[in-house]
Design a protein around this motif. Structure first.
Motif, PDB file in Angstrom:
ATOM      1  N   ASP A  52       0.809  -1.220   0.000  1.00 51.49           N
ATOM      2  CA  ASP A  52       0.000   0.000   0.000  1.00 51.49           C
ATOM      3  C   ASP A  52       0.843   1.271   0.000  1.00 51.49           C
ATOM      4  N   ASP A  53       2.148   1.123  -0.188  1.00 57.09           N
ATOM      5  CA  ASP A  53       3.051   2.281  -0.113  1.00 57.09           C
ATOM      6  C   ASP A  53       3.552   2.686  -1.493  1.00 57.09           C
ATOM      7  N   ILE A  54       3.622   3.986  -1.707  1.00 56.29           N
ATOM      8  CA  ILE A  54       4.237   4.514  -2.922  1.00 56.29           C
ATOM      9  C   ILE A  54       5.660   4.911  -2.548  1.00 56.29           C
ATOM     10  N   LEU A  55       6.625   4.262  -3.195  1.00 56.82           N
ATOM     11  CA  LEU A  55       8.020   4.390  -2.790  1.00 56.82           C
ATOM     12  C   LEU A  55       8.882   5.172  -3.763  1.00 56.82           C
ATOM     13  N   GLY A  56       8.401   5.356  -5.003  1.00 60.47           N
ATOM     14  CA  GLY A  56       9.244   6.024  -5.987  1.00 60.47           C
ATOM     15  C   GLY A  56       8.436   6.671  -7.092  1.00 60.47           C
ATOM     16  N   ALA A  57       9.139   7.482  -7.882  1.00 60.88           N
ATOM     17  CA  ALA A  57       8.528   8.145  -9.032  1.00 60.88           C
ATOM     18  C   ALA A  57       9.516   8.135 -10.186  1.00 60.88           C
ATOM     19  N   VAL A  58       8.974   7.965 -11.378  1.00 57.43           N
ATOM     20  CA  VAL A  58       9.798   8.054 -12.586  1.00 57.43           C
ATOM     21  C   VAL A  58       8.991   8.831 -13.618  1.00 57.43           C
ATOM     22  N   GLY A  59       9.639   9.821 -14.223  1.00 61.67           N
ATOM     23  CA  GLY A  59       8.958  10.652 -15.198  1.00 61.67           C
ATOM     24  C   GLY A  59       9.749  10.746 -16.482  1.00 61.67           C
ATOM     25  N   LEU A  60       9.024  10.828 -17.582  1.00 60.27           N
ATOM     26  CA  LEU A  60       9.699  10.943 -18.871  1.00 60.27           C
ATOM     27  C   LEU A  60       8.908  11.849 -19.790  1.00 60.27           C
ATOM     28  N   LYS A  61       9.584  12.282 -20.826  1.00 62.87           N
ATOM     29  CA  LYS A  61       8.904  13.079 -21.845  1.00 62.87           C
ATOM     30  C   LYS A  61       9.211  12.480 -23.206  1.00 62.87           C
ATOM     31  N   ILE A  62       8.210  12.548 -24.073  1.00 63.36           N
ATOM     32  CA  ILE A  62       8.358  12.065 -25.435  1.00 63.36           C
ATOM     33  C   ILE A  62       8.830  13.247 -26.278  1.00 63.36           C
TER      34      ILE A  62
END
Length: 123
Positions: A52-62
């Motif tokens: 139930d935990d959010i541990l990370g984020a990853v973002g990208l752009k096209i």
């Protein structure tokens, strides 16, 4: 598991992105970044969820319908060095590599290269 960012996860996403050196301690910059992910169809933000935990984020752009550029990779400091960042990068590669050339921004390049080297060792 990688999940797509939604508006109701804004505070969690902002908290995770605040660990990125170029976003650190600048609330206005963080708000602009989140707004870009929410409004720009070429910007994609994902969160890493375990139980139930959010541990990370990853973002990208096209870019130019050719490249998927990973520009943010962030993991909660208390969960670092457990392979979460690498799992996120691997999942993004799996999602995008058939349609785009997946690469990393200058800020993320060193980490991205390290993930690539570890994957090569495990093949």
């Amino acid at each position: 598991m990688l999940i797509r960012y939604k508006k109701n996860l804004e505070k969690i996403a902002m908290g995770l992105l605040s660990f990125m050196p170029e976003e650190k301690k600048d609330v206005k910059k963080l708000q602009q970044t989140i707004k870009e992910y929410e409004t720009n169809p070429d910007w994609h933000l994902f969160l890493w969820k375990e139980e139930d935990d959010i541990l990370g984020a990853v973002g990208l752009k096209i870019e130019d319908d050719i490249n998927a550029v990973i520009q943010h990779v962030s993991v909660n400091p208390s969960h670092r060095n457990h392979g979460i960042g690498r799992k996120m990068v691997t999942e993004v590669n799996n999602l995008y590599q058939e349609k785009y050339a997946v690469c990393a921004s200058e800020e993320v390049q060193q980490f991205y290269t390290k993930c690539d080297e570890l994957d090569d060792q495990n093949d």
